[in-house]
Scaffold this motif. Sequence first.
Motif, PDB file in Angstrom:
ATOM      1  N   SER A  23       0.831  -1.187   0.000  1.00  0.00           N
ATOM      2  CA  SER A  23       0.000   0.000   0.000  1.00  0.00           C
ATOM      3  C   SER A  23       0.869   1.241   0.000  1.00  0.00           C
ATOM      4  O   SER A  23       1.950   1.259   0.579  1.00  0.00           O
ATOM      5  N   TYR A  26       0.321   3.724   1.613  1.00  0.00           N
ATOM      6  CA  TYR A  26       0.278   4.321   2.946  1.00  0.00           C
ATOM      7  C   TYR A  26       0.954   3.437   3.981  1.00  0.00           C
ATOM      8  O   TYR A  26       0.904   3.726   5.162  1.00  0.00           O
ATOM      9  N   SER A  27       1.544   2.348   3.541  1.00  0.00           N
ATOM     10  CA  SER A  27       2.205   1.464   4.486  1.00  0.00           C
ATOM     11  C   SER A  27       3.448   2.128   5.051  1.00  0.00           C
ATOM     12  O   SER A  27       4.259   2.691   4.336  1.00  0.00           O
ATOM     13  N   ALA A  56      -2.232  -5.210   9.354  1.00  0.00           N
ATOM     14  CA  ALA A  56      -2.769  -3.941   8.855  1.00  0.00           C
ATOM     15  C   ALA A  56      -2.358  -3.688   7.413  1.00  0.00           C
ATOM     16  O   ALA A  56      -3.183  -3.266   6.582  1.00  0.00           O
ATOM     17  N   SER A  57      -1.110  -3.947   7.074  1.00  0.00           N
ATOM     18  CA  SER A  57      -0.631  -3.712   5.711  1.00  0.00           C
ATOM     19  C   SER A  57      -1.302  -4.642   4.710  1.00  0.00           C
ATOM     20  O   SER A  57      -1.639  -4.237   3.594  1.00  0.00           O
ATOM     21  N   ARG A 106      -4.833  -3.393   4.098  1.00  0.00           N
ATOM     22  CA  ARG A 106      -4.820  -2.223   3.221  1.00  0.00           C
ATOM     23  C   ARG A 106      -4.516  -2.613   1.784  1.00  0.00           C
ATOM     24  O   ARG A 106      -5.062  -2.039   0.836  1.00  0.00           O
ATOM     25  N   ALA A 160      -7.620  -4.045   0.222  1.00  0.00           N
ATOM     26  CA  ALA A 160      -8.567  -2.969  -0.078  1.00  0.00           C
ATOM     27  C   ALA A 160      -8.126  -2.172  -1.293  1.00  0.00           C
ATOM     28  O   ALA A 160      -8.949  -1.776  -2.131  1.00  0.00           O
ATOM     29  N   ARG A 161      -6.807  -1.947  -1.417  1.00  0.00           N
ATOM     30  CA  ARG A 161      -6.297  -1.201  -2.573  1.00  0.00           C
ATOM     31  C   ARG A 161      -6.534  -1.988  -3.861  1.00  0.00           C
ATOM     32  O   ARG A 161      -6.937  -1.412  -4.886  1.00  0.00           O
ATOM     33  N   HIS A 177     -10.109  -1.762  -4.787  1.00  0.00           N
ATOM     34  CA  HIS A 177     -10.433  -0.438  -5.310  1.00  0.00           C
ATOM     35  C   HIS A 177      -9.998  -0.318  -6.778  1.00  0.00           C
ATOM     36  O   HIS A 177     -10.720   0.262  -7.599  1.00  0.00           O
TER      37      HIS A 177
END
Length: 313
Positions: free
Chosen positions: A130, A132-133, A186-187, A190, A193-194, A197
């Motif tokens: 991600s 944002y990771s 968490a990574s 994400r 989800a990415r 998307h």
Amino acid sequence: MVLAYPFLALLHAIYSLVILSISFFRHLTRQTPSPLHATRRRLPQHLSIIFVSDEDFEERTNEYCITESIHRAISWCQQLGIPQLSVYDAEGIILNNAEAIREAVVPESRVKDSELDRRHIHYPPTPPLSDYSESEPLSPKGVSNTHGAFLSFCISPIQSVSRASKKPHSLTLNVLSRETSKPSIASTARAIARTEHRNYKASNVRDTFELSVNSLESCLEGKNGLSPPDLMIIHPVHPSKYHRSPIELHGYPPWQIRLTEIYCNRFRKQYEARLMWFLPLHVSSTLLSSSLTEWEFREALDQFATAQFRLGR
């Protein structure tokens, strides 16, 4: 009020005496574990060891105890045919000494250079990183890596180690760190989800996406992830201090231990710390530090062999 203090003091003295007597009785009546090569009802297919270092000890003492324990565990696992061993510590001592550990357990004839032989280290692929990771990769540049990746390499049978067993066994050694724990979960979530998307933008199909437990589990525990350990050994380098504290997992990956049998020996060197408080740090750390012993290893195997697993439907 005058009699309250003597009464409470007497009550605490009796309580301390009872606890001391119970502890001493348990220590005397502990059964000797079965021999290493004894036939057990079951053996773990994946053994994990958490090493708890001590900040009061010198750094080299922590490193020595942990690396020596890993070498012993590798030998015992290969003798018994345990195919997978994971080792973890919260401070990254094992990760920093991964090359030295690999050089010690892999025959010199197979060492090509002073760097880690990438043929024996695998960085399991996972979903794309991600943007944002915040976790940093563990693998060298140019090697496919993941958030929360862990080092994993195969140790081929060594003749001197496997001589006691009927058949030589190879072993997969996983070197875990804090990045393999909650940051990895968490990574991975994400990244899923990415990916979803991107798929939505490409297809323009508005479907409500819900991240299922099975989807996340397949990434964390699947072919390229970390499988759940059957047995976990918690080994404190300073057992005299750790026996007075509640058992902790020290940041070990929580997703994989739902059904893991946990063993921790809380009897070793239980009272020696109280007798050595006056010694210098470098002396007391040497005397009080403890590597993983065969007794503990055998006792953990016996506990796992006799444990009753009740799995819900």
